[in-house]
Scaffold this active site. Structure first.
Site, PDB file in Angstrom:
ATOM      1  CG  ASP A  52      -2.089   0.835   1.160  1.00 13.89           C
ATOM      2  OD1 ASP A  52      -2.794   0.972   2.175  1.00 13.89           O
ATOM      3  OD2 ASP A  52      -2.340   1.399   0.068  1.00 13.89           O
ATOM      4  CG  ASN A  72      -6.955  -2.090  -6.656  1.00 15.07           C
ATOM      5  OD1 ASN A  72      -6.021  -2.851  -6.427  1.00 15.07           O
ATOM      6  ND2 ASN A  72      -7.309  -1.135  -5.796  1.00 15.07           N
TER       7      ASN A  72
END
Lengths: 252, 335
Positions: A27, A75
């Site tokens: 991340d 995503n």
């Protein structure tokens, strides 16, 4: 960071107590780019450099299984430009890194709803998987178009159909039957999960598989995550007592 | 010692609570109450005393949560893996649990006054029968209270819970109550032991371990995880405030992630329904393509019938669970 600093931490690592299966939520690419005033897409390019370094380091250390959360089901909802960039980075990385995987005896694996990937990405991925299938030093698994809850729902559908078709009976459904039907059925449970960029949540990644994993959260953003950060995570892991529900006395 | 501690916060605690409450507050907090044995060793008392103090701390923490307007609390009291501990310790814990559930029934009036609903999540069939009966009586007695909820995970692991939900859904498909295409994230969530609760906003683990230990793996996918080094029997109001502050600090990205996930789910369900309708029309249609309005009608009809099937299935599931508890309470009454 100098080579000396890297070596210093290396000597602290006990190679008899490495996490057999390391999983990483990579991340922070977007935040890294924003901090530097770059476009998000450049964050992903930079992130892919960290991926390369960490894969090599894990393999050199002797970690058996490395799983990277490369692209989640959520995503897909990002802006088209970003999704296209991520796919492009994926395809280019696969092409570019195949020689490194072969040199280092690394086997490529992928988990997720892979059919949602663009055809050229699927093709490239399958090509790398085929060419590395006999490698044995480390299994590298990319979680692509992956969501843990979706994975488990998929297992339920498969098992329900098998029950309906009398292939298995309801009474035999237990943890191990579920495990056999997960995308990760040929991987051991996760021993250590690292999440970068300071977020303290799991975000739908390997929820089943991390039941007894040690969790390690670091504020370092993924493009800045280096070998030293990996060593720190492993050293932290090695200091922990893993009891799996038993007492300290019982595990001695 | 009682399940419900009376008492308000002192002035400083009240001030801090008001400051916290000005920000986003978790509605449901889960606790892994770790550290009882280490506490006992530290204080040089019997291990059993550590567990007893751990229970007292639970009652006190529940009180603080109510003061902070946190109306749902889930705690990890006993894992299925804990059965591997020594017979002495397991027997001691079963006995402690039995006393506490008996005590709970004695305090029913107080629980009614505060509106506390107690639920026990886990595979109760793994417990001694008398404990099962006491638990069933306590759960049935407080079932209709709804001001706040305490979920006690006992004889619980998350994987066992998920496996149980899988069996239930497989049963539903086998019985023709639902189709395998009806299986979704939402449906699985409603087949878990925690089906009556929203997912926890915040999960706190004490004693310094940084792992989930097979607790609420599904439910905490988007929860804020806070790990504190304090041992559970030493937990303080300030530790709780600290955890809530961390929740508030992480609130915005968490909320965003949850909303995105929820929207993704809604879209996925819609697309799944569309695919099922297209499939049905292909197999049962007369070959002529339908106009947009007819397609829309077909989709609405399909969605409505799917939702009805699912509701009926969940009703059957609830009936099974209620019967299990009622049978136990009848056995207890006869005994």
């Amino acid at each position: 960071m100098t080579k000396n600093q890297n070596s210093h931490l290396m000597y602290k690592i006990n190679t008899d107590n490495l996490p057999n299966h390391l999983a990483i939520i990579m991340d922070g690419n977007g935040r890294w780019a924003k901090q530097k005033g770059f476009l998000r897409t450049l964050g992903h390019e930079s992130g892919s450099k960290s991926v390369k370094k960490i894969i090599k380091e894990c393999s050199d250390l002797g970690i058996g299984f490395l799983t990277l959360y490369a692209f989640s089901t959520e995503n897909w909802n990002r802006p088209k430009l970003e999704v296209d960039t991520l796919m492009r980075v994926l395809i280019n990385s696969l092409k570019k890194e195949l020689p490194t995987l072969l040199e280092n005896n690394i086997k490529m694996n992928a988990i997720g709803n892979l059919e949602k990937l663009p055809k050229n990405a699927q093709k490239e991925l399958q090509d790398v998987i085929n060419k590395t299938k006999d490698n044995t030093k480390m299994t590298l698994t990319l979680a692509l178009s992956y969501g843990s809850r979706e994975e488990i729902v998929n297992v339920v559908k498969i098992i329900s159909d098998k029950v309906k078709n009398n292939i298995i009976s309801i009474d035999t459904i237990d943890d191990s039957i579920i495990n056999e039907h997960l995308y990760t059925h040929n991987l051991p449970d996760v021993d250590l999960l690292i999440r970068t960029s300071g977020e303290h949540r799991i975000s739908n990644f390997l929820l089943w598989q991390i039941a007894y994993a040690e969790l390690y959260f670091t504020d370092v953003l993924w493009p800045d995550f280096k070998q030293q950060d990996l060593h720190e995570a492993i050293i932290s892991y090695q200091k922990r007592e893993r009891r799996f529900g038993k007492t300290s006395e019982q595990i001695k | 010692m009682s399940w419900i501690r009376e008492g308000e916060l002192n002035l400083i605690e009240k001030l801090s609570a008001n400051i916290l409450k000005a920000g986003p507050m978790p509605k449901h907090v889960a606790f892994i109450m770790d550290g009882n044995r280490r506490y006992a060793r530290k204080r040089q008392v019997e291990r059993q005393e550590g567990h007893t103090q751990g229970f007292d701390k639970l009652a006190e923490t529940l009180r603080w949560c109510l003061n902070l307007s946190i109306h749902e609390v889930t705690v990890y009291a006993f894992s299925i893996e804990n059965f591997k501990r020594s017979k002495d310790e397991v027997d001691g814990l079963m006995e402690l649990a039995k006393q506490k559930f008996i005590r709970l029934l004695e305090e029913q009036e107080n629980l009614e006054k505060h509106g506390v609903c107690i639920r026990v999540l886990g595979d109760l069939t793994l417990l001694p029968l008398d404990l099962q009966q006491h638990i069933a009586r306590a759960v049935v007695a407080t079932r209709t209270y709804n001001k706040c909820f305490l979920n006690v995970c006992f004889a619980y692991t998350s994987r066992h819970e998920i496996a149980n939900a899988v069996r239930e859904m497989a049963w539903g498909v086998e019985q023709g109550l639902i189709k395998s295409s009806d299986v979704s994230e939402a449906l699985l969530g409603q087949c878990l032991y925690s089906s009556n609760s929203p997912n926890p906003d915040l999960l706190i683990r004490t004693s310094g371990e940084v792992r989930l230990s097979d607790f609420l793996l599904w439910q905490t996918s988007h929860s804020c995880l806070v790990f504190q080094s304090v041992l559970w029997p030493e937990y303080s109001f300030w530790n709780l405030c600290d955890a809530i502050l961390q929740y508030q600090f992480n609130h915005r990205p968490l909320q965003k992630a949850r909303d995105q996930h929820r929207e993704g789910q809604a879209l996925q369900q819609y697309e799944a329904d569309l695919a099922c309708v297209a499939d049905l029309l292909q197999h049962h249609g007369n070959g002529k393509p339908l106009d947009a309005q007819r397609r829309q009608e077909a989709l609405l009809n399909y969605t409505a019938s799917r939702e009805e099937r699912v509701q009926n299935f969940l009703g059957a599931l609830q009936h099974k669970r209620d019967s299990f508890l009622t049978d136990l309470t009848s056995q207890a009454a006869l005994a």
